[in-house]
Design a protein around this motif. Sequence first.
Motif, PDB file in Angstrom:
ATOM      1  N   THR A   3       2.487   1.715  -3.436  1.00 52.46           N
ATOM      2  CA  THR A   3       1.478   2.138  -4.413  1.00 52.46           C
ATOM      3  C   THR A   3       1.111   3.595  -4.219  1.00 52.46           C
ATOM      4  N   THR A   4       0.972   4.017  -2.963  1.00 52.05           N
ATOM      5  CA  THR A   4       0.633   5.422  -2.674  1.00 52.05           C
ATOM      6  C   THR A   4       1.727   6.365  -3.152  1.00 52.05           C
ATOM      7  N   ILE A   5       2.981   5.948  -2.996  1.00 52.27           N
ATOM      8  CA  ILE A   5       4.093   6.814  -3.377  1.00 52.27           C
ATOM      9  C   ILE A   5       4.268   6.876  -4.888  1.00 52.27           C
ATOM     10  N   TYR A   6       4.145   5.710  -5.556  1.00 60.92           N
ATOM     11  CA  TYR A   6       4.453   5.654  -6.987  1.00 60.92           C
ATOM     12  C   TYR A   6       3.227   5.751  -7.892  1.00 60.92           C
ATOM     13  N   ALA A   7       2.052   5.915  -7.338  1.00 62.60           N
ATOM     14  CA  ALA A   7       0.861   6.111  -8.165  1.00 62.60           C
ATOM     15  C   ALA A   7       0.974   7.426  -8.939  1.00 62.60           C
TER      16      ALA A   7
ATOM     17  N   ILE B 249       0.837  -1.211   0.000  1.00 60.15           N
ATOM     18  CA  ILE B 249       0.000   0.000   0.000  1.00 60.15           C
ATOM     19  C   ILE B 249       0.868   1.256   0.000  1.00 60.15           C
ATOM     20  N   ALA B 250       1.942   1.235   0.807  1.00 65.37           N
ATOM     21  CA  ALA B 250       2.820   2.403   0.883  1.00 65.37           C
ATOM     22  C   ALA B 250       3.496   2.665  -0.464  1.00 65.37           C
TER      23      ALA B 250
ATOM     24  N   ASN C 101      -0.702   9.997  -8.951  1.00 65.16           N
ATOM     25  CA  ASN C 101      -0.928  11.174  -8.101  1.00 65.16           C
ATOM     26  C   ASN C 101      -0.124  11.104  -6.809  1.00 65.16           C
ATOM     27  N   GLY C 102       0.836  10.188  -6.732  1.00 61.72           N
ATOM     28  CA  GLY C 102       1.639  10.027  -5.536  1.00 61.72           C
ATOM     29  C   GLY C 102       2.804  10.994  -5.486  1.00 61.72           C
ATOM     30  N   TRP C 103       3.534  10.922  -4.387  1.00 58.86           N
ATOM     31  CA  TRP C 103       4.624  11.863  -4.144  1.00 58.86           C
ATOM     32  C   TRP C 103       5.713  11.736  -5.206  1.00 58.86           C
TER      33      TRP C 103
END
Length: 277
Positions: free
Chosen positions: A116-120, A113-114, A122-124
């Motif tokens: 995916t959140t970073i590399y999506a 999850i972490a 719209n991620g950081w």
Amino acid sequence: MKGSANRRALPGFGLSLGYTIFYLCVIVLIPLAGVFIKTAGMGWTDFVHTIWNARVIAAYKVSFLTALAAAGINAVFGLLVAWVLVRYRFPGKSLIDSLVDLPFALPTAVAGIALTTIYAPNGWIGSKLEPLGLKVAFTPLGITIALVFIGLPFVVRTVQPILQDLEKDTEEAAVMLGAYRWRTFRRIIFPEIAPALLTGFALAFARGIGEYGSVVFISGNMPMKTEIAPLLIMTKLEQYDYAGATAIALVMLVVSFIALLIINFLQARISRRTTSA
């Protein structure tokens, strides 16, 4: 006298060996035998149709190729991390040494999850890469990054003790004789750590093949593109197709076992060559 000396040197050898074999049978051999037995209940036509399906073949390629790429990356950078931790002193060294083990302690789903959140998109990090035309999440590249994350400790913790025990006298003698640093590393240091490096590579590769939790989120699970073989196994289990699930698992087991045999053969060959030299 010699027989009694051997018994004194290895007290309880017969009993401990029996427990060892029993433990390995219960934990390793019997579950693996269950895969073969369950798959044997399928007809040959059904077995070939299951494992030779285009979707299954594509999932095999994604799982094995990304695991191989991630293990190769970890072999290079894991060696570098182990080298820095062993050979240099700097502020925060203990913290970095502890962070290496974080993928071991972190639940794989949390890691997935972490990442995916970073590399999506719209991620950081993903939002910075998207304008450059580089998409990470929901691609094989994202799967490889996830496998690099969970596989790095295997290489570092395997190579690090060997570097710590490596005698520096030979290196210093080579430098005094005029050998360049790269030549000293290639001729003296690398042959000593090569077996351990191969072991770390094999462990990272084996972990990457069967990884599920940290990959299933960042992969996107697109059939024929980013779908991994463990996900297909889970899908068939949810459909109560136990024979189909074990058929796919059997292929992964056989290929993984052959790959590990080849790596162990190379490791033993390098060890013999180093010992004879």
